[in-house]
Design a protein around this motif. Structure first.
Motif, short mmCIF file in Angstrom:
data_model
loop_
_atom_site.label_atom_id
_atom_site.label_comp_id
_atom_site.label_asym_id
_atom_site.label_seq_id
_atom_site.Cartn_x
_atom_site.Cartn_y
_atom_site.Cartn_z
N VAL A 89 0.83 -1.20 0.00
CA VAL A 89 0.00 0.00 0.00
C VAL A 89 0.87 1.25 0.00
O VAL A 89 0.60 2.22 -0.72
N ALA A 90 1.93 1.23 0.80
CA ALA A 90 2.77 2.42 0.93
C ALA A 90 3.51 2.75 -0.37
O ALA A 90 3.67 3.91 -0.72
N LEU A 91 3.96 1.72 -1.10
CA LEU A 91 4.78 1.95 -2.29
C LEU A 91 3.95 2.12 -3.55
O LEU A 91 4.42 2.73 -4.52
N GLY A 92 2.77 1.55 -3.61
CA GLY A 92 1.95 1.68 -4.80
C GLY A 92 2.46 0.82 -5.94
O GLY A 92 3.21 -0.16 -5.74
N ASP A 93 2.08 1.16 -7.17
CA ASP A 93 2.44 0.36 -8.34
C ASP A 93 3.94 0.42 -8.61
O ASP A 93 4.58 1.45 -8.40
N GLN A 94 4.46 -0.69 -9.10
CA GLN A 94 5.84 -0.69 -9.59
C GLN A 94 5.82 -0.26 -11.05
O GLN A 94 5.00 -0.75 -11.83
N PRO A 95 6.71 0.68 -11.43
CA PRO A 95 6.75 1.09 -12.84
C PRO A 95 6.98 -0.11 -13.75
O PRO A 95 7.81 -0.96 -13.47
N ARG A 96 6.25 -0.16 -14.86
CA ARG A 96 6.31 -1.30 -15.76
C ARG A 96 7.70 -1.42 -16.38
O ARG A 96 8.28 -0.43 -16.82
N THR A 116 21.33 10.24 -15.22
CA THR A 116 21.63 11.67 -15.13
C THR A 116 21.11 12.42 -16.33
O THR A 116 20.49 13.48 -16.21
N ALA A 117 21.34 11.87 -17.52
CA ALA A 117 20.92 12.57 -18.74
C ALA A 117 19.41 12.69 -18.83
O ALA A 117 18.87 13.75 -19.18
N PHE A 118 18.70 11.62 -18.50
CA PHE A 118 17.24 11.68 -18.57
C PHE A 118 16.68 12.70 -17.59
O PHE A 118 15.74 13.44 -17.92
N ARG A 119 17.25 12.75 -16.41
CA ARG A 119 16.73 13.68 -15.41
C ARG A 119 17.10 15.12 -15.74
O ARG A 119 16.34 16.05 -15.46
N PRO A 157 9.49 14.83 -15.49
CA PRO A 157 8.46 13.79 -15.44
C PRO A 157 7.24 14.16 -16.28
O PRO A 157 6.76 15.29 -16.26
N GLY A 158 6.78 13.17 -17.02
CA GLY A 158 5.63 13.37 -17.90
C GLY A 158 6.01 13.67 -19.34
O GLY A 158 5.18 13.54 -20.25
N ASP A 159 7.27 14.06 -19.58
CA ASP A 159 7.72 14.35 -20.94
C ASP A 159 7.84 13.07 -21.76
O ASP A 159 8.16 12.00 -21.23
N PRO A 160 7.65 13.16 -23.08
CA PRO A 160 7.90 12.01 -23.94
C PRO A 160 9.39 11.89 -24.26
O PRO A 160 10.11 12.89 -24.33
N ILE A 161 9.85 10.66 -24.43
CA ILE A 161 11.21 10.40 -24.91
C ILE A 161 11.10 9.35 -26.01
O ILE A 161 10.37 8.36 -25.87
N LEU A 162 11.79 9.56 -27.11
CA LEU A 162 11.79 8.61 -28.22
C LEU A 162 12.97 7.67 -28.08
O LEU A 162 14.07 8.09 -27.72
N HIS A 217 11.63 5.15 -14.96
CA HIS A 217 11.85 5.47 -13.56
C HIS A 217 11.92 6.98 -13.35
O HIS A 217 11.56 7.49 -12.28
N ALA A 218 12.39 7.70 -14.38
CA ALA A 218 12.44 9.17 -14.30
C ALA A 218 11.08 9.80 -14.59
O ALA A 218 10.98 11.04 -14.60
N GLY A 219 10.06 8.98 -14.83
CA GLY A 219 8.73 9.51 -15.08
C GLY A 219 8.47 9.91 -16.51
O GLY A 219 7.49 10.61 -16.79
N LEU A 220 9.33 9.48 -17.45
CA LEU A 220 9.16 9.85 -18.85
C LEU A 220 8.25 8.86 -19.57
O LEU A 220 8.16 7.68 -19.20
N ARG A 221 7.59 9.33 -20.60
CA ARG A 221 6.75 8.48 -21.45
C ARG A 221 7.61 7.97 -22.61
O ARG A 221 8.04 8.76 -23.45
N VAL A 222 7.85 6.68 -22.65
CA VAL A 222 8.76 6.09 -23.62
C VAL A 222 8.00 5.72 -24.88
O VAL A 222 7.04 4.93 -24.83
N ILE A 223 8.42 6.27 -26.01
CA ILE A 223 7.72 6.08 -27.29
C ILE A 223 8.70 5.48 -28.30
O ILE A 223 9.75 6.07 -28.56
N PRO A 224 8.39 4.31 -28.85
CA PRO A 224 9.33 3.65 -29.76
C PRO A 224 9.25 4.19 -31.19
O PRO A 224 8.19 4.61 -31.66
N VAL A 225 10.40 4.15 -31.86
CA VAL A 225 10.50 4.47 -33.28
C VAL A 225 11.18 3.28 -33.96
O VAL A 225 12.28 2.89 -33.56
#
Length: 459
Positions: free
Chosen positions: A78-85, A173-176, A181-186, A201-209
């Motif tokens: 309960v304390a930790l919530g969902d694990q990032p996929r 480091t580079a992602f942060r 958080p919330g930004d898209p990354i390709l 883990h940095a909260g980015l939305r990962v979008i494949p190309v």
């Protein structure tokens, strides 16, 4: 006193919990010692948990303590919530295989290919140098930063680089630093699963190309940049992990143009620069970057030894400033002796000898793995013949589940890794990433033989 203790130990071994032990008077008479000596002996055994001493009643064999109640840790869910996929895949990839297992999946060189002698000598010299133990610049030793900057092809300077404790921390480091958080990354599809995990883990939305044998598709990259508004693209132009593709000469300027027109950054992960098989690999994209769109990352860990946790990431302008600030916030700086040893090694003749030896060894092992696949597993198709790196990206027959095959191989003491975690979205087909740099040709062949047995159980 030792005689009394030995006597009591014999009785303890033969008795049962709760049995009464001889009285102090009996032990005094048997061993001709004082009551103080007997009491000291009993206290020793009480301290060991072998004897219970009850005042007024005597001494008894100790009863084993009741097992402690199982702790209730369910509150943590309960304390930790969902694990990032996707985060669970990286620890599985990095797990150390059993000694008897054949590693057909690994991100590091076989111990026989690691230059441990020259590395050990360099570290010993650094350890004897008193200045190695001083704090030094938080961005890293100037000499080491200058070496990494030169390796980027000349567009970056010493002051643009920051030393990191390995490639994965440099990615984080580079992602942060370059996104919030919330930004898209390709990312390319497929791509390094550690980058996918770090970005999420940095909260980015990962979008494949999509990528193919010539690297990422520039037309689809440009379309994705326009559609998503992404300002960061993670790329491995040289021997991409897992599939081994090299960004073609025709696509290089198109990729840089797409990033430039979008006002975005390209994070170039040059992880396999020293793991070449074919001669004269193309130079880094950073060398052709005019206006500071390319952020360059380079690590020594893959090409030398897992314990050489030294890498660097660099960029020009405000991006470089943010990288250096983010790095300092993580862990201040990389240990001075390790930095000095790394610089000593890469600027010595031993480094060039190691790279020449490694080129031949990787060619031999790559060819051995491909030969074994053709002979023992012709239905498993390599996507391409990699000209560098450590891996072969192999497509499985239709209807074969990559996770099921991974499990079946494990029962035969063969370590492989499924392909699906290397995709940020649904994989188009089932694959395995097979590593040729972590075992000898003979061991690779035996691993493929066992893998063929495992596949047979699924078909």
């Amino acid at each position: 006193m030792n005689g009394v203790i030995g006597d009591l130990r014999t009785r303890i071994t033969a008795g049962r919990p709760g049995d009464r032990l001889p009285s102090v008077r009996e032990l005094m008479g048997r061993h001709h010692v004082s009551p103080v000596t007997v009491q000291r002996a009993i206290r020793v055994l009480v301290a060991e948990g072998l004897v219970d001493s009850v005042p007024g009643k005597g001494s008894f064999l100790a009863r084993p303590p009741a097992p402690p109640a199982a702790p209730d840790l369910s509150w943590q869910t309960v304390a930790l919530g969902d694990q990032p996929r996707g985060e669970e895949a990286l620890p599985e990839l990095l797990a150390v295989p059993r000694a008897e297992a054949i590693p057909l999946s690994s991100g590091y060189l076989d111990a026989a290919l690691q230059p441990v002698g020259p590395l050990g000598a360099a570290l010993a010299r650094a350890a004897r140098n008193p200045t190695s133990w001083e704090r030094g610049p938080v961005e890293g030793r100037d000499g080491l930063r200058a070496w990494f900057a030169a390796e980027a092809g000349g567009a970056l300077r010493t002051g643009d680089m920051v030393v990191c404790p390995g490639g994965q921390p440099a990615l984080t480091t580079a992602f942060r630093a370059l996104a919030k958080p919330g930004d898209p990354i390709l990312v390319e599809a497929p791509t390094y699963l550690g980058a996918i995990a770090a970005a999420r883990h940095a909260g980015l939305r990962v979008i494949p190309v999509p990528a193919d044998a010539d690297g990422v598709r520039p037309d689809l990259l440009a379309a994705a940049l326009r559609r998503t508004g992404a300002r960061l693209f993670y790329s491995q132009p040289l021997y991409a992990n897992p599939h081994g593709a090299v960004l073609s000469a025709e696509r290089r300027p198109l990729v840089l143009d797409a990033v430039r027109e979008a006002g975005a950054f390209l994070l170039e992960d040059d992880w396999a620069r020293d793991l070449t098989i074919a001669p004269n690999p193309p130079r880094p994209l950073a060398a052709d970057d005019v206006d500071g769109h390319v952020v360059y990352l380079r690590s020594l860990t893959k090409s030398a030894a897992p314990g050489l946790r030294v890498a660097a990431v660099g960029a020009r302008g405000v991006a470089g400033t943010r990288l250096r600030t983010a790095r300092v916030l993580d862990d201040f700086f990389v240990a001075g002796p390790l930095q000095d040893a790394a610089l000593d090694f890469v600027t010595s003749p031993a480094w060039h000898r190691h790279r020449r030896k490694l080129q031949g060894a990787l060619r031999e092992r790559r060819d051995a793995l491909l030969t074994s696949l053709r002979r023992r597993l012709p239905e498993v198709e390599p996507a391409m013949v990699p000209e560098g790196g450590l891996h072969v990206w192999a497509r499985l027959p239709d209807g074969i589940d990559d996770a099921a095959l991974t499990a079946a191989a494990a029962t035969r003491s063969v370590v492989v890794f499924p392909g699906r975690p290397w995709y940020a979205a649904e994989p188009p087909a089932a694959h395995l990433r097979l590593t040729f740099g972590a075992a000898s040709p003979e061991v690779l062949d035996e691993g493929v033989r066992r893998l063929a047995e495992a596949l047979a159980t699924l078909t």
